[in-house]
Design a protein around this motif. Structure first.
Motif, PDB file in Angstrom:
ATOM      1  N   ASP A  64      -6.107  23.773  -9.147  1.00  0.00           N
ATOM      2  CA  ASP A  64      -6.709  22.561  -8.619  1.00  0.00           C
ATOM      3  C   ASP A  64      -5.667  21.682  -7.943  1.00  0.00           C
ATOM      4  OD1 ASP A  64      -7.597  19.468  -9.625  1.00  0.00           O
ATOM      5  OD2 ASP A  64      -9.134  20.709  -8.684  1.00  0.00           O
ATOM      6  N   ALA A  65      -6.105  20.858  -6.999  1.00  0.00           N
ATOM      7  CA  ALA A  65      -5.192  19.973  -6.272  1.00  0.00           C
ATOM      8  C   ALA A  65      -4.458  19.024  -7.208  1.00  0.00           C
ATOM      9  CB  ALA A  65      -5.957  19.179  -5.225  1.00  0.00           C
ATOM     10  N   SER A  66      -5.128  18.538  -8.236  1.00  0.00           N
ATOM     11  CA  SER A  66      -4.466  17.605  -9.159  1.00  0.00           C
ATOM     12  C   SER A  66      -3.317  18.276  -9.895  1.00  0.00           C
ATOM     13  CB  SER A  66      -5.469  17.019 -10.154  1.00  0.00           C
ATOM     14  OG  SER A  66      -6.039  18.038 -10.951  1.00  0.00           O
ATOM     15  N   ALA A  67      -3.463  19.553 -10.213  1.00  0.00           N
ATOM     16  CA  ALA A  67      -2.376  20.294 -10.860  1.00  0.00           C
ATOM     17  C   ALA A  67      -1.215  20.495  -9.885  1.00  0.00           C
ATOM     18  CB  ALA A  67      -2.883  21.639 -11.365  1.00  0.00           C
ATOM     19  N   VAL A  68      -1.528  20.814  -8.648  1.00  0.00           N
ATOM     20  CA  VAL A  68      -0.485  20.991  -7.627  1.00  0.00           C
ATOM     21  C   VAL A  68       0.290  19.689  -7.442  1.00  0.00           C
ATOM     22  CG1 VAL A  68      -0.037  21.491  -5.186  1.00  0.00           C
ATOM     23  CG2 VAL A  68      -1.769  22.810  -6.429  1.00  0.00           C
ATOM     24  N   VAL A  69      -0.434  18.568  -7.362  1.00  0.00           N
ATOM     25  CA  VAL A  69       0.209  17.263  -7.186  1.00  0.00           C
ATOM     26  C   VAL A  69       1.091  16.940  -8.390  1.00  0.00           C
ATOM     27  CG1 VAL A  69      -0.213  14.774  -6.990  1.00  0.00           C
ATOM     28  CG2 VAL A  69      -1.568  16.381  -5.644  1.00  0.00           C
ATOM     29  N   ALA A  70       0.598  17.175  -9.583  1.00  0.00           N
ATOM     30  CA  ALA A  70       1.385  16.895 -10.787  1.00  0.00           C
ATOM     31  C   ALA A  70       2.671  17.711 -10.804  1.00  0.00           C
ATOM     32  CB  ALA A  70       0.551  17.190 -12.033  1.00  0.00           C
ATOM     33  N   ILE A  71       2.578  18.963 -10.416  1.00  0.00           N
ATOM     34  CA  ILE A  71       3.763  19.826 -10.393  1.00  0.00           C
ATOM     35  C   ILE A  71       4.729  19.372  -9.297  1.00  0.00           C
ATOM     36  CG2 ILE A  71       4.562  22.171  -9.888  1.00  0.00           C
ATOM     37  CD1 ILE A  71       1.897  23.129 -11.264  1.00  0.00           C
ATOM     38  N   MET A  72       4.210  19.098  -8.116  1.00  0.00           N
ATOM     39  CA  MET A  72       5.074  18.724  -6.995  1.00  0.00           C
ATOM     40  C   MET A  72       5.756  17.375  -7.186  1.00  0.00           C
ATOM     41  SD  MET A  72       2.860  20.059  -3.736  1.00  0.00           S
ATOM     42  CE  MET A  72       4.072  19.506  -2.552  1.00  0.00           C
TER      43      MET A  72
ATOM     44  N   ARG B 198       6.472  16.132 -10.143  1.00  0.00           N
ATOM     45  CA  ARG B 198       7.139  16.172 -11.451  1.00  0.00           C
ATOM     46  C   ARG B 198       6.565  15.142 -12.418  1.00  0.00           C
ATOM     47  NH1 ARG B 198      12.662  16.872  -8.442  1.00  0.00           N
ATOM     48  NH2 ARG B 198      12.608  19.105  -8.171  1.00  0.00           N
ATOM     49  N   ALA B 199       5.242  15.135 -12.490  1.00  0.00           N
ATOM     50  CA  ALA B 199       4.545  14.252 -13.426  1.00  0.00           C
ATOM     51  C   ALA B 199       4.898  14.647 -14.857  1.00  0.00           C
ATOM     52  CB  ALA B 199       3.038  14.345 -13.210  1.00  0.00           C
ATOM     53  N   LYS B 200       4.562  13.782 -15.806  1.00  0.00           N
ATOM     54  CA  LYS B 200       4.951  14.042 -17.197  1.00  0.00           C
ATOM     55  C   LYS B 200       4.365  15.348 -17.743  1.00  0.00           C
ATOM     56  CE  LYS B 200       1.321  11.109 -19.054  1.00  0.00           C
ATOM     57  NZ  LYS B 200       1.015   9.968 -19.884  1.00  0.00           N
ATOM     58  N   ASP B 201       3.250  15.810 -17.207  1.00  0.00           N
ATOM     59  CA  ASP B 201       2.657  17.060 -17.683  1.00  0.00           C
ATOM     60  C   ASP B 201       2.975  18.257 -16.783  1.00  0.00           C
ATOM     61  OD1 ASP B 201       1.144  16.048 -15.619  1.00  0.00           O
ATOM     62  OD2 ASP B 201      -0.786  16.502 -16.541  1.00  0.00           O
ATOM     63  N   ALA B 202       3.911  18.100 -15.861  1.00  0.00           N
ATOM     64  CA  ALA B 202       4.252  19.181 -14.928  1.00  0.00           C
ATOM     65  C   ALA B 202       4.761  20.426 -15.641  1.00  0.00           C
ATOM     66  CB  ALA B 202       5.278  18.697 -13.913  1.00  0.00           C
ATOM     67  N   ASP B 203       5.623  20.259 -16.641  1.00  0.00           N
ATOM     68  CA  ASP B 203       6.158  21.421 -17.359  1.00  0.00           C
ATOM     69  C   ASP B 203       5.057  22.188 -18.075  1.00  0.00           C
ATOM     70  OD1 ASP B 203       8.746  20.970 -16.518  1.00  0.00           O
ATOM     71  OD2 ASP B 203       9.260  19.767 -18.277  1.00  0.00           O
ATOM     72  N   LEU B 204       4.124  21.468 -18.669  1.00  0.00           N
ATOM     73  CA  LEU B 204       2.997  22.116 -19.348  1.00  0.00           C
ATOM     74  C   LEU B 204       2.162  22.908 -18.348  1.00  0.00           C
ATOM     75  CD1 LEU B 204       1.148  22.554 -21.816  1.00  0.00           C
ATOM     76  CD2 LEU B 204      -0.010  20.429 -21.153  1.00  0.00           C
ATOM     77  N   LEU B 205       1.873  22.298 -17.216  1.00  0.00           N
ATOM     78  CA  LEU B 205       1.085  22.979 -16.186  1.00  0.00           C
ATOM     79  C   LEU B 205       1.809  24.213 -15.653  1.00  0.00           C
ATOM     80  CD1 LEU B 205      -0.199  19.837 -14.288  1.00  0.00           C
ATOM     81  CD2 LEU B 205      -1.579  21.415 -15.647  1.00  0.00           C
ATOM     82  N   LEU B 206       3.101  24.083 -15.396  1.00  0.00           N
ATOM     83  CA  LEU B 206       3.873  25.223 -14.917  1.00  0.00           C
ATOM     84  C   LEU B 206       3.882  26.360 -15.928  1.00  0.00           C
ATOM     85  CD1 LEU B 206       6.918  23.582 -13.125  1.00  0.00           C
ATOM     86  CD2 LEU B 206       5.214  25.095 -12.121  1.00  0.00           C
ATOM     87  N   SER B 207       4.002  26.017 -17.197  1.00  0.00           N
ATOM     88  CA  SER B 207       4.007  27.069 -18.225  1.00  0.00           C
ATOM     89  C   SER B 207       2.658  27.771 -18.293  1.00  0.00           C
ATOM     90  CB  SER B 207       4.416  26.509 -19.585  1.00  0.00           C
ATOM     91  OG  SER B 207       3.444  25.615 -20.076  1.00  0.00           O
ATOM     92  N   LYS B 208       1.573  27.025 -18.121  1.00  0.00           N
ATOM     93  CA  LYS B 208       0.239  27.639 -18.131  1.00  0.00           C
ATOM     94  C   LYS B 208       0.054  28.564 -16.927  1.00  0.00           C
ATOM     95  CE  LYS B 208      -2.197  24.249 -20.869  1.00  0.00           C
ATOM     96  NZ  LYS B 208      -3.010  24.970 -21.824  1.00  0.00           N
TER      97      LYS B 208
END
Length: 64
Positions: free
Chosen positions: A4-12, A14-24
């Motif tokens: 989803d776009a929100s996950a891409v934005v969080a990763i790009m 470096r939001a606080k949950d970016a590491d969790l999303l990247l690991s998933k």
């Protein structure tokens, strides 16, 4: 897995949950799917977060 776009934005951004999303994403055992609309939406959101105007000026005073 649909990315989803929100996950891409969080990763790009470096939001606080970016590491969790990247690991998933990394742990996913299926193909990652996304649409061109998802990427467009993510780029617009990241640009807005970084206050980059349509003319490339990153000074927030010139962004509307």
């Amino acid at each position: 897995m649909f990315l989803d776009a929100s996950a891409v934005v969080a990763i790009m951004t470096r939001a606080k949950d970016a590491d969790l999303l990247l690991s998933k994403v990394a742990a996913g055992r299926t193909t990652i799917h996304y649409s061109s609309v998802t990427m467009f939406e993510a780029v617009i959101a990241v640009a807005r977060k970084n206050a980059i105007s349509i003319h490339g000026n990153s000074d927030r005073r010139h962004c509307r």
